[in-house]
Design a protein around this motif. Sequence first.
Motif, PDB file in Angstrom:
ATOM      1  N   GLN A   9      53.496  42.433  34.215  1.00  0.00           N
ATOM      2  CA  GLN A   9      52.393  41.811  34.921  1.00  0.00           C
ATOM      3  C   GLN A   9      52.833  40.607  35.744  1.00  0.00           C
ATOM      4  O   GLN A   9      53.461  39.742  35.119  1.00  0.00           O
ATOM      5  CB  GLN A   9      51.097  41.720  34.309  1.00  0.00           C
ATOM      6  CG  GLN A   9      50.255  42.850  33.903  1.00  0.00           C
ATOM      7  CD  GLN A   9      49.990  43.527  34.856  1.00  0.00           C
ATOM      8  OE1 GLN A   9      49.422  43.513  35.886  1.00  0.00           O
ATOM      9  NE2 GLN A   9      50.223  45.090  34.779  1.00  0.00           N
ATOM     10  N   HIS A  10      52.616  40.370  37.064  1.00  0.00           N
ATOM     11  CA  HIS A  10      53.107  39.364  37.698  1.00  0.00           C
ATOM     12  C   HIS A  10      51.933  38.548  38.488  1.00  0.00           C
ATOM     13  O   HIS A  10      51.270  39.237  38.962  1.00  0.00           O
ATOM     14  CB  HIS A  10      54.077  39.673  38.872  1.00  0.00           C
ATOM     15  CG  HIS A  10      55.327  40.301  38.385  1.00  0.00           C
ATOM     16  ND1 HIS A  10      56.435  39.513  38.555  1.00  0.00           N
ATOM     17  CD2 HIS A  10      55.508  41.489  37.968  1.00  0.00           C
ATOM     18  CE1 HIS A  10      57.519  40.123  37.943  1.00  0.00           C
ATOM     19  NE2 HIS A  10      56.966  41.306  37.532  1.00  0.00           N
ATOM     20  N   VAL A  11      51.970  37.412  38.295  1.00  0.00           N
ATOM     21  CA  VAL A  11      50.888  36.412  38.984  1.00  0.00           C
ATOM     22  C   VAL A  11      51.518  35.781  40.138  1.00  0.00           C
ATOM     23  O   VAL A  11      52.583  34.862  39.738  1.00  0.00           O
ATOM     24  CB  VAL A  11      50.517  35.312  37.935  1.00  0.00           C
ATOM     25  CG1 VAL A  11      49.413  34.136  38.851  1.00  0.00           C
ATOM     26  CG2 VAL A  11      49.630  35.948  36.756  1.00  0.00           C
ATOM     27  N   VAL A  55      47.267  39.371  40.960  1.00  0.00           N
ATOM     28  CA  VAL A  55      48.023  39.824  39.790  1.00  0.00           C
ATOM     29  C   VAL A  55      48.507  41.261  39.976  1.00  0.00           C
ATOM     30  O   VAL A  55      47.703  42.036  40.808  1.00  0.00           O
ATOM     31  CB  VAL A  55      46.826  40.130  38.591  1.00  0.00           C
ATOM     32  CG1 VAL A  55      47.351  40.674  37.327  1.00  0.00           C
ATOM     33  CG2 VAL A  55      46.171  38.796  38.261  1.00  0.00           C
ATOM     34  N   LYS A  56      49.626  41.332  39.994  1.00  0.00           N
ATOM     35  CA  LYS A  56      50.201  42.795  40.262  1.00  0.00           C
ATOM     36  C   LYS A  56      51.299  43.234  39.151  1.00  0.00           C
ATOM     37  O   LYS A  56      51.881  42.453  38.424  1.00  0.00           O
ATOM     38  CB  LYS A  56      51.296  42.307  41.410  1.00  0.00           C
ATOM     39  CG  LYS A  56      50.787  42.462  42.896  1.00  0.00           C
ATOM     40  CD  LYS A  56      51.774  42.355  43.889  1.00  0.00           C
ATOM     41  CE  LYS A  56      51.192  42.152  45.469  1.00  0.00           C
ATOM     42  NZ  LYS A  56      52.412  42.142  46.347  1.00  0.00           N
ATOM     43  N   ALA A  80      45.035  29.595  37.926  1.00  0.00           N
ATOM     44  CA  ALA A  80      44.631  29.954  36.254  1.00  0.00           C
ATOM     45  C   ALA A  80      43.785  31.023  36.099  1.00  0.00           C
ATOM     46  O   ALA A  80      44.011  31.603  34.925  1.00  0.00           O
ATOM     47  CB  ALA A  80      43.712  28.762  35.764  1.00  0.00           C
ATOM     48  N   GLU A  81      42.972  31.526  36.976  1.00  0.00           N
ATOM     49  CA  GLU A  81      41.989  32.638  36.784  1.00  0.00           C
ATOM     50  C   GLU A  81      42.875  33.963  36.521  1.00  0.00           C
ATOM     51  O   GLU A  81      42.596  34.917  35.838  1.00  0.00           O
ATOM     52  CB  GLU A  81      41.177  32.701  37.941  1.00  0.00           C
ATOM     53  CG  GLU A  81      40.043  33.610  37.748  1.00  0.00           C
ATOM     54  CD  GLU A  81      38.949  33.502  38.720  1.00  0.00           C
ATOM     55  OE1 GLU A  81      38.173  34.552  38.812  1.00  0.00           O
ATOM     56  OE2 GLU A  81      39.225  32.850  39.788  1.00  0.00           O
ATOM     57  N   ALA A  82      44.120  33.866  37.664  1.00  0.00           N
ATOM     58  CA  ALA A  82      44.817  34.814  37.602  1.00  0.00           C
ATOM     59  C   ALA A  82      45.487  35.312  36.324  1.00  0.00           C
ATOM     60  O   ALA A  82      46.060  36.367  35.979  1.00  0.00           O
ATOM     61  CB  ALA A  82      45.742  35.046  38.880  1.00  0.00           C
ATOM     62  N   THR A  83      46.203  33.966  35.766  1.00  0.00           N
ATOM     63  CA  THR A  83      46.989  34.005  34.745  1.00  0.00           C
ATOM     64  C   THR A  83      46.172  34.488  33.474  1.00  0.00           C
ATOM     65  O   THR A  83      46.512  35.306  32.625  1.00  0.00           O
ATOM     66  CB  THR A  83      47.262  32.558  34.393  1.00  0.00           C
ATOM     67  OG1 THR A  83      48.371  32.298  35.309  1.00  0.00           O
ATOM     68  CG2 THR A  83      48.278  32.600  33.056  1.00  0.00           C
ATOM     69  N   SER A 129      52.608  47.963  45.111  1.00  0.00           N
ATOM     70  CA  SER A 129      52.722  47.138  46.460  1.00  0.00           C
ATOM     71  C   SER A 129      51.411  46.401  46.633  1.00  0.00           C
ATOM     72  O   SER A 129      51.199  45.470  47.112  1.00  0.00           O
ATOM     73  CB  SER A 129      52.967  48.072  47.639  1.00  0.00           C
ATOM     74  OG  SER A 129      51.921  49.221  47.817  1.00  0.00           O
ATOM     75  N   ARG A 130      50.477  47.118  45.716  1.00  0.00           N
ATOM     76  CA  ARG A 130      49.022  46.529  45.945  1.00  0.00           C
ATOM     77  C   ARG A 130      48.923  45.681  44.775  1.00  0.00           C
ATOM     78  O   ARG A 130      48.982  46.027  43.753  1.00  0.00           O
ATOM     79  CB  ARG A 130      47.839  47.470  46.174  1.00  0.00           C
ATOM     80  CG  ARG A 130      48.020  48.373  47.419  1.00  0.00           C
ATOM     81  CD  ARG A 130      47.091  49.405  47.744  1.00  0.00           C
ATOM     82  NE  ARG A 130      45.593  48.618  47.493  1.00  0.00           N
ATOM     83  CZ  ARG A 130      44.605  49.319  47.788  1.00  0.00           C
ATOM     84  NH1 ARG A 130      44.568  50.496  47.945  1.00  0.00           N
ATOM     85  NH2 ARG A 130      43.388  48.523  47.665  1.00  0.00           N
ATOM     86  N   ALA A 131      48.001  44.496  44.758  1.00  0.00           N
ATOM     87  CA  ALA A 131      47.518  43.668  43.738  1.00  0.00           C
ATOM     88  C   ALA A 131      46.230  44.498  43.014  1.00  0.00           C
ATOM     89  O   ALA A 131      45.624  45.248  43.564  1.00  0.00           O
ATOM     90  CB  ALA A 131      46.843  42.432  44.324  1.00  0.00           C
ATOM     91  N   THR A 132      46.606  44.196  41.570  1.00  0.00           N
ATOM     92  CA  THR A 132      45.501  44.829  40.664  1.00  0.00           C
ATOM     93  C   THR A 132      44.189  43.802  40.996  1.00  0.00           C
ATOM     94  O   THR A 132      43.202  44.429  40.953  1.00  0.00           O
ATOM     95  CB  THR A 132      45.790  44.594  39.106  1.00  0.00           C
ATOM     96  OG1 THR A 132      47.413  45.375  39.172  1.00  0.00           O
ATOM     97  CG2 THR A 132      44.970  45.018  38.278  1.00  0.00           C
ATOM     98  N   LYS A 133      44.366  42.688  41.237  1.00  0.00           N
ATOM     99  CA  LYS A 133      43.366  41.819  41.115  1.00  0.00           C
ATOM    100  C   LYS A 133      43.595  40.492  42.084  1.00  0.00           C
ATOM    101  O   LYS A 133      44.710  40.111  41.915  1.00  0.00           O
ATOM    102  CB  LYS A 133      42.803  41.174  39.892  1.00  0.00           C
ATOM    103  CG  LYS A 133      41.714  40.387  39.754  1.00  0.00           C
ATOM    104  CD  LYS A 133      40.344  41.481  39.894  1.00  0.00           C
ATOM    105  CE  LYS A 133      38.922  40.644  39.638  1.00  0.00           C
ATOM    106  NZ  LYS A 133      37.835  41.372  39.769  1.00  0.00           N
ATOM    107  N   HIS A 134      42.585  40.119  42.974  1.00  0.00           N
ATOM    108  CA  HIS A 134      43.006  38.750  43.785  1.00  0.00           C
ATOM    109  C   HIS A 134      41.823  37.885  43.452  1.00  0.00           C
ATOM    110  O   HIS A 134      40.662  38.230  43.459  1.00  0.00           O
ATOM    111  CB  HIS A 134      42.956  39.207  45.382  1.00  0.00           C
ATOM    112  CG  HIS A 134      42.911  38.088  45.984  1.00  0.00           C
ATOM    113  ND1 HIS A 134      43.914  37.508  46.594  1.00  0.00           N
ATOM    114  CD2 HIS A 134      42.188  37.332  46.796  1.00  0.00           C
ATOM    115  CE1 HIS A 134      43.813  36.503  47.203  1.00  0.00           C
ATOM    116  NE2 HIS A 134      42.500  36.258  47.391  1.00  0.00           N
TER     117      HIS A 134
END
Length: 74
Positions: free
Chosen positions: A5-7, A17-18, A33-36, A23-28
């Motif tokens: 996983q990449h932030v 979060v990808k 900090a929230e993404a991490t 190519s698409r984000a899992t979550k935006h």
Amino acid sequence: MAKNQHVVPNKNGGWDVKGAGNSRATKHVATQAEATKIARDITKNQGSELFIHRPNGQIRERNSYGNDPYPPKG
């Protein structure tokens, strides 16, 4: 196979979060900090690695929650 996983910064603001290779984000979300936190939960569940990027895209931090190739002896 678990995906790393990449932030990463989003070009329109906020952070994504990808999964590796997606190519698409899992979550935006709005903050890094929230993404991490979201990405850390995913990587712990999957036993994969987490890569946290700086706003310029450079990797800032890397954590392994799975099969660490170099475990400490002891």
